[in-house]
Design an enzyme around this catalytic site. Structure first.
Site, PDB file in Angstrom:
ATOM      1  N   ASN A   9     -42.877   3.752  16.537  1.00 21.72           N
ATOM      2  CA  ASN A   9     -41.873   3.739  17.601  1.00 21.72           C
ATOM      3  C   ASN A   9     -40.557   3.278  16.972  1.00 21.72           C
ATOM      4  OD1 ASN A   9     -40.356   3.494  19.880  1.00 21.72           O
ATOM      5  ND2 ASN A   9     -41.534   1.803  20.780  1.00 21.72           N
ATOM      6  N   TRP A  10     -39.705   4.236  16.665  1.00 21.40           N
ATOM      7  CA  TRP A  10     -38.452   3.893  15.976  1.00 21.40           C
ATOM      8  C   TRP A  10     -37.442   3.216  16.894  1.00 21.40           C
ATOM      9  CZ3 TRP A  10     -37.188   8.919  12.658  1.00 21.40           C
ATOM     10  CH2 TRP A  10     -38.143   9.018  11.634  1.00 21.40           C
ATOM     11  N   LYS A  11     -37.652   3.320  18.203  1.00 27.56           N
ATOM     12  CA  LYS A  11     -36.714   2.749  19.189  1.00 27.56           C
ATOM     13  C   LYS A  11     -35.289   3.253  18.903  1.00 27.56           C
ATOM     14  CE  LYS A  11     -39.857  -1.114  19.702  1.00 27.56           C
ATOM     15  NZ  LYS A  11     -40.067  -2.521  20.025  1.00 27.56           N
ATOM     16  N   HIS A  97     -42.810   2.031  28.218  1.00 23.57           N
ATOM     17  CA  HIS A  97     -42.695   0.944  27.241  1.00 23.57           C
ATOM     18  C   HIS A  97     -42.135  -0.289  27.975  1.00 23.57           C
ATOM     19  CE1 HIS A  97     -41.417  -1.494  23.886  1.00 23.57           C
ATOM     20  NE2 HIS A  97     -42.255  -0.802  23.149  1.00 23.57           N
ATOM     21  N   GLU A  99     -40.015  -2.393  27.170  1.00 25.70           N
ATOM     22  CA  GLU A  99     -38.552  -2.516  27.116  1.00 25.70           C
ATOM     23  C   GLU A  99     -37.916  -1.678  28.218  1.00 25.70           C
ATOM     24  OE1 GLU A  99     -38.098  -1.492  22.981  1.00 25.70           O
ATOM     25  OE2 GLU A  99     -39.024  -3.398  22.417  1.00 25.70           O
ATOM     26  N   GLU A 169     -49.754  -3.258  24.786  1.00 22.21           N
ATOM     27  CA  GLU A 169     -48.739  -3.999  24.033  1.00 22.21           C
ATOM     28  C   GLU A 169     -48.389  -5.292  24.776  1.00 22.21           C
ATOM     29  OE1 GLU A 169     -46.338  -1.165  21.314  1.00 22.21           O
ATOM     30  OE2 GLU A 169     -45.409  -1.184  23.276  1.00 22.21           O
ATOM     31  N   GLY A 175     -42.126  -7.448  18.632  1.00 24.86           N
ATOM     32  CA  GLY A 175     -40.935  -7.830  17.886  1.00 24.86           C
ATOM     33  C   GLY A 175     -40.844  -9.326  17.616  1.00 24.86           C
ATOM     34  N   SER A 215     -46.183  -6.398  16.912  1.00 27.92           N
ATOM     35  CA  SER A 215     -46.186  -7.013  15.583  1.00 27.92           C
ATOM     36  C   SER A 215     -47.337  -6.553  14.690  1.00 27.92           C
ATOM     37  CB  SER A 215     -46.149  -8.546  15.700  1.00 27.92           C
ATOM     38  OG  SER A 215     -44.949  -8.957  16.339  1.00 27.92           O
ATOM     39  N   GLY A 236     -43.583  -0.817  15.941  1.00 26.74           N
ATOM     40  CA  GLY A 236     -42.124  -0.807  15.974  1.00 26.74           C
ATOM     41  C   GLY A 236     -41.545  -1.137  14.609  1.00 26.74           C
ATOM     42  N   GLY A 237     -41.176  -2.401  14.418  1.00 22.10           N
ATOM     43  CA  GLY A 237     -40.472  -2.840  13.211  1.00 22.10           C
ATOM     44  C   GLY A 237     -41.058  -2.325  11.903  1.00 22.10           C
TER      45      GLY A 237
END
Ligand code: PGA
Length: 254
Positions: A9-11, A97, A99, A169, A175, A215, A236-237
């Site tokens: 997930n590059w966001k 998601h 977010e 999630e 994150g 994470s 993500g990250g």
């Protein structure tokens, strides 16, 4: 075996040039995927077509959108419909998601509408669920996640629900560098599967891939993915760093 999936997930990260480079680096590792393994990159809208053509020759590699609008079409300036995503050949889309739920006010009803539009356009929703920290601290996470699933997915037929992907999630793990423990992940994934089994029967529940997100790193991916009810991850990250995501793909169940 259920599909084992490493989803990036590059966001809202990376320029066009950065994303081309990242994808090139990951693909040049030439990781051989088994029939039951898949890699999905959820990329920003302007890069969907480029990324799709980059992975076109690679079997088991797919591109996803990160969101779609809950309306079919119309006067919604700046929004992207499921039909548009389908029309450029994209077959996956992240829905709900945390977010987006938190920052863009997405409700259970909106997510239900998005799921329906995706399925109507032959797009597999990657449906996200997960509890905030205060709910976990009050040990109400099972009921909370169950409600999210019931409210946005339980209108589906068994034929439809068995095609979707669920991503658990926990919000406190996204994150933050603090992932769920393998026990916490396995417990929730087993719970999600039992909720699905109660409504749709065990055969259907056994077909649905449930990914863990929050994470996931190259250091913990193997352990988390080894849990019997964890079918890979939404990352993500660590998906923005080629060598890290390569290791995460390699950590999928064989
Ligand atoms: P993270 O994000 O891996 O950076 O925690 C996961 C996600 O939000 O999908």
């Amino acid at each position: 075996m259920r599909k084992q999936i490493a989803a990036a997930n590059w966001k809202m990260n990376l320029t066009y040039q950065d994303s081309e480079k990242l994808l090139d680096e990951i693909l040049s590792a030439k990781i051989k995927l088994n029939d039951h393994q898949e890699v999905i990159f959820a990329v920003p809208f302007p890069y969907l077509i480029m990324c799709k053509s980059e992975v076109a020759e690679e079997s088991g590699y797919h591109i996803a959108a990160q969101n779609c609008n809950e309306k079919k079409n119309g006067a919604f300036t700046g929004e992207i419909s499921a039909e548009m995503i389908h029309s450029i050949g994209i077959r996956y889309c992240i829905i709900g998601h945390s977010e987006r739920r938190a920052m863009f006010g997405e409700t259970a009803q909106m997510l239900q509408d998005k799921v329906n539009l995706c399925l109507g356009n032959f797009i597999t929703p990657i449906f996200c669920c997960g509890e905030p920290l205060d709910i976990r601290d009050a040990t109400q996470q099972n009921q909370y996640v169950q409600n999210q699933i019931e409210e946005s997915l339980f209108h589906l037929t068994p034929e439809h629900i068995e095609t979707i992907i669920i991503a658990y999630e926990p919000i406190w793990a996204i994150g933050t560098g603090r992932s769920a423990s393998t026990e916490q992940a396995q417990e929730m994934h087993a719970h999600i599967r039992s909720v699905l089994a109660k409504k749709y029967g065990d055969a259907v529940a056994q077909k649905i891939s449930v990914l863990y997100g929050g994470s996931v790193k190259k250091e913990n991916a193997y352990e988390i993915f080894s849990c019997p009810d964890v079918d890979g991850g939404l990352v993500g990250g660590a998906s923005l760093v080629a060598p890290d995501f390569i290791e995460i793909i390699k950590a999928l169940k064989k």
